[in-house]
Design a protein around this motif. Sequence first.
Motif, PDB file in Angstrom:
ATOM      1  N   UNK A 171      25.881 -16.185  88.307  1.00 16.72           N
ATOM      2  CA  UNK A 171      27.378 -16.426  88.047  1.00 16.72           C
ATOM      3  C   UNK A 171      27.607 -17.997  87.817  1.00 16.72           C
ATOM      4  N   UNK A 172      28.751 -18.106  87.186  1.00 12.02           N
ATOM      5  CA  UNK A 172      29.266 -19.604  86.555  1.00 12.02           C
ATOM      6  C   UNK A 172      30.285 -19.829  87.309  1.00 12.02           C
ATOM      7  N   UNK A 173      31.668 -19.043  87.240  1.00  8.65           N
ATOM      8  CA  UNK A 173      32.823 -19.655  87.893  1.00  8.65           C
ATOM      9  C   UNK A 173      33.349 -18.945  89.261  1.00  8.65           C
ATOM     10  N   UNK A 174      32.731 -17.587  89.334  1.00 11.02           N
ATOM     11  CA  UNK A 174      33.152 -16.711  90.367  1.00 11.02           C
ATOM     12  C   UNK A 174      34.648 -16.319  90.310  1.00 11.02           C
ATOM     13  N   UNK A 175      35.402 -17.123  90.718  1.00  9.61           N
ATOM     14  CA  UNK A 175      36.967 -16.564  91.237  1.00  9.61           C
ATOM     15  C   UNK A 175      37.634 -18.308  90.821  1.00  9.61           C
ATOM     16  N   UNK A 176      37.024 -19.161  90.388  1.00  8.45           N
ATOM     17  CA  UNK A 176      37.412 -20.368  89.769  1.00  8.45           C
ATOM     18  C   UNK A 176      37.814 -21.453  91.226  1.00  8.45           C
ATOM     19  N   UNK A 177      36.758 -21.230  91.982  1.00  5.31           N
ATOM     20  CA  UNK A 177      37.072 -22.033  93.316  1.00  5.31           C
ATOM     21  C   UNK A 177      36.592 -23.701  93.087  1.00  5.31           C
ATOM     22  N   UNK A 178      35.932 -23.888  91.984  1.00  2.85           N
ATOM     23  CA  UNK A 178      35.452 -25.169  91.742  1.00  2.85           C
ATOM     24  C   UNK A 178      35.460 -25.522  90.174  1.00  2.85           C
ATOM     25  N   UNK A 179      35.414 -24.632  89.459  1.00  2.00           N
ATOM     26  CA  UNK A 179      35.361 -24.587  88.043  1.00  2.00           C
ATOM     27  C   UNK A 179      36.016 -23.455  87.377  1.00  2.00           C
ATOM     28  N   UNK A 180      36.826 -23.267  86.527  1.00  2.00           N
ATOM     29  CA  UNK A 180      37.337 -24.674  85.702  1.00  2.00           C
ATOM     30  C   UNK A 180      38.445 -25.201  86.451  1.00  2.00           C
ATOM     31  N   UNK A 181      38.752 -26.424  85.949  1.00  2.00           N
ATOM     32  CA  UNK A 181      39.823 -27.094  86.402  1.00  2.00           C
ATOM     33  C   UNK A 181      41.485 -26.591  86.194  1.00  2.00           C
ATOM     34  N   UNK A 182      41.988 -26.225  86.904  1.00  2.00           N
ATOM     35  CA  UNK A 182      43.478 -25.934  86.727  1.00  2.00           C
ATOM     36  C   UNK A 182      44.616 -26.857  86.862  1.00  2.00           C
ATOM     37  N   UNK A 183      45.870 -26.716  86.151  1.00  2.00           N
ATOM     38  CA  UNK A 183      46.933 -27.392  86.799  1.00  2.00           C
ATOM     39  C   UNK A 183      47.775 -26.722  87.679  1.00  2.00           C
TER      40      UNK A 183
END
Length: 274
Positions: free
Chosen positions: A53-65
């Motif tokens: 897995x890379x992002x999972x659920x966006x906990x640390x990546x990618x960066x969101x505004x």
Amino acid sequence: MLKGEHVFLSGGNLPWINYAYDFGNNQWAGVKSRVENQMKYNSLRPPLSNRLWIHIQGETSPQFDNNGYVIATDMQGTLISDVQDMLNLAQRYDILVIPTLWNAAVDQDRSHRLDGLIVDTRKLTSYIQVVLTPLVRASNPDPCFDTTRLQNSGAGWAGKKYNFQQMLREIFFQTQGKLDFYQFHSYSWQGKFDNVSPFLHQWRDYGTGKPIVIGEFNRQDGGGRTMNQLFEYVYRHGYSGAWSWDLVSQGQDQRGGISHIRNYSGNGKIAIDI
């Protein structure tokens, strides 16, 4: 097919060392040695492929505004180089990598980051432009990584949170309508597989017209079968791959099944050189 040759994707899930904290923001340096140890163990059997897995659920990546749009790969800009370094390890040990970008199999997206990508195509477009396209382009020359699979990757959907149409839109919007293969998971309940389990059927029974990989299974919920029997069933019944769950916590048990079929033939080559 790999390099024009029919292959069987034998291996297992190497899902994560630290859930959602393996790639980006200089986190890879802290887990690299443990991932490499797993790849060393795996290469001895050998498995052809590992799924991770890379992002999972966006906990640390990618960066969101603050509005849920993707604005960077990650805050410190190391995601792509982290993934490339992981691929270099995989090439060293002759392992193909099948990345899973997201995990919608559980509803833990409390910041609604992944949720926004699934329900809003404008936010999904921001992810494709800022992260996915640069990642694919940077990884494309790597021989252990078929980047056509990268866009197709994601796991599950969280109970009743998303409907079938939303998940199909999220997948096909990223892949421009192309899926290379299907992936099933199968676990028994109270010692029995349900009547649609791939462990009770052959590949052709599903009528997909595309390859099917059995992407998760284990002995503990394997309907009373051994790992050898589970891997052998998948190979002998027309499927295109078998990834046990999971090599990090149950690797000693599961690598025996991988080794059991390593010299099988008739349904695709298992041991290949990357």
